[in-house]
Design a protein around this motif. Structure first.
Motif, PDB file in Angstrom:
ATOM      1  N   THR A  16      42.918  19.453   6.758  1.00 57.15           N
ATOM      2  CA  THR A  16      42.070  20.000   7.814  1.00 57.15           C
ATOM      3  C   THR A  16      42.829  21.050   8.621  1.00 57.15           C
ATOM      4  OG1 THR A  16      40.895  17.890   7.943  1.00 57.15           O
ATOM      5  CG2 THR A  16      40.615  19.407   9.790  1.00 57.15           C
ATOM      6  N   LEU A  20      41.829  25.023   8.864  1.00 57.84           N
ATOM      7  CA  LEU A  20      41.587  25.674  10.157  1.00 57.84           C
ATOM      8  C   LEU A  20      42.518  26.854  10.381  1.00 57.84           C
ATOM      9  CD1 LEU A  20      40.895  22.642  12.507  1.00 57.84           C
ATOM     10  CD2 LEU A  20      39.300  24.422  11.796  1.00 57.84           C
ATOM     11  N   VAL A  21      43.784  26.705  10.004  1.00 56.59           N
ATOM     12  CA  VAL A  21      44.746  27.804  10.175  1.00 56.59           C
ATOM     13  C   VAL A  21      44.328  29.008   9.353  1.00 56.59           C
ATOM     14  CG1 VAL A  21      47.092  28.499   9.545  1.00 56.59           C
ATOM     15  CG2 VAL A  21      46.734  26.444  10.888  1.00 56.59           C
ATOM     16  N   ARG A  22      43.891  28.762   8.130  1.00 55.69           N
ATOM     17  CA  ARG A  22      43.489  29.887   7.268  1.00 55.69           C
ATOM     18  C   ARG A  22      42.179  30.523   7.744  1.00 55.69           C
ATOM     19  NH1 ARG A  22      46.221  30.125   1.940  1.00 55.69           N
ATOM     20  NH2 ARG A  22      47.882  28.587   2.100  1.00 55.69           N
ATOM     21  N   LEU A  23      41.231  29.695   8.189  1.00 57.63           N
ATOM     22  CA  LEU A  23      39.951  30.231   8.652  1.00 57.63           C
ATOM     23  C   LEU A  23      40.086  31.008   9.958  1.00 57.63           C
ATOM     24  CD1 LEU A  23      37.413  27.336   7.943  1.00 57.63           C
ATOM     25  CD2 LEU A  23      37.580  29.547   6.779  1.00 57.63           C
ATOM     26  N   LEU A  24      40.914  30.482  10.874  1.00 58.57           N
ATOM     27  CA  LEU A  24      41.042  31.096  12.184  1.00 58.57           C
ATOM     28  C   LEU A  24      42.194  32.087  12.282  1.00 58.57           C
ATOM     29  CD1 LEU A  24      40.406  27.886  14.323  1.00 58.57           C
ATOM     30  CD2 LEU A  24      38.757  29.662  13.691  1.00 58.57           C
ATOM     31  N   GLY A  25      43.019  32.163  11.242  1.00 54.41           N
ATOM     32  CA  GLY A  25      44.150  33.091  11.253  1.00 54.41           C
ATOM     33  C   GLY A  25      45.197  32.736  12.293  1.00 54.41           C
ATOM     34  N   LEU A  26      45.408  31.449  12.533  1.00 51.14           N
ATOM     35  CA  LEU A  26      46.380  31.010  13.539  1.00 51.14           C
ATOM     36  C   LEU A  26      47.809  31.200  13.028  1.00 51.14           C
ATOM     37  CD1 LEU A  26      44.600  27.716  14.631  1.00 51.14           C
ATOM     38  CD2 LEU A  26      44.595  29.907  15.810  1.00 51.14           C
TER      39      LEU A  26
END
Length: 126
Positions: A16, A20-26
């Motif tokens: 998860t 999220l990191v890949r989707l949000l570019g964090l």
């Protein structure tokens, strides 16, 4: 079966976090975000499930195995480490000092906050 459920839970949080990191570019690693989410979940829940406790205890008992690749890497690159001993030593020293100072400051701030909140709660009961 508890161990398998606990490891699955850990991997779900890691996955998860990675998604999220890949989707949000964090700019943080996915597993770190997953561990933060697991921490928040456990804080809200108040305790760890038995399956998670069993899995984490089993994994921690074998933690020393993770140092074997690092030791092999040091032996493999010993010549390079010997050539660059000064920058490595400075980086280790400075990072240690910075970590100790940051930890001390956070401890002081947390202690002041905790003492203040306890004294405020104490005044409300009177």
């Amino acid at each position: 079966m508890k161990f398998l459920n606990g490891v699955t839970l850990l991997l779900v949080y890691q996955l998860t976090g990675e998604i999220l990191v890949r989707l949000l570019g964090l700019p943080i690693p996915g597993p770190v975000l997953g561990m933060v989410m697991l921490f928040v979940t456990l804080m809200i829940r108040g305790s760890a499930p038995d399956s998670l406790s069993e899995a984490s205890s089993a994994l921690l008992s074998h933690l020393s195995l993770l140092f074997v690749p690092a030791g092999v890497g040091m032996m493999t690159h010993f010549g390079r480490i010997a050539d660059e001993w000064l920058p490595i030593t400075l980086a280790l020293f400075l990072s240690t000092v910075i970590t100790m100072v940051a930890t001390a400051l956070i401890m002081q701030l947390t202690t002041r906050w905790f003492v203040r909140s306890v004294s405020e709660q104490g005044g409300q009961h009177e």
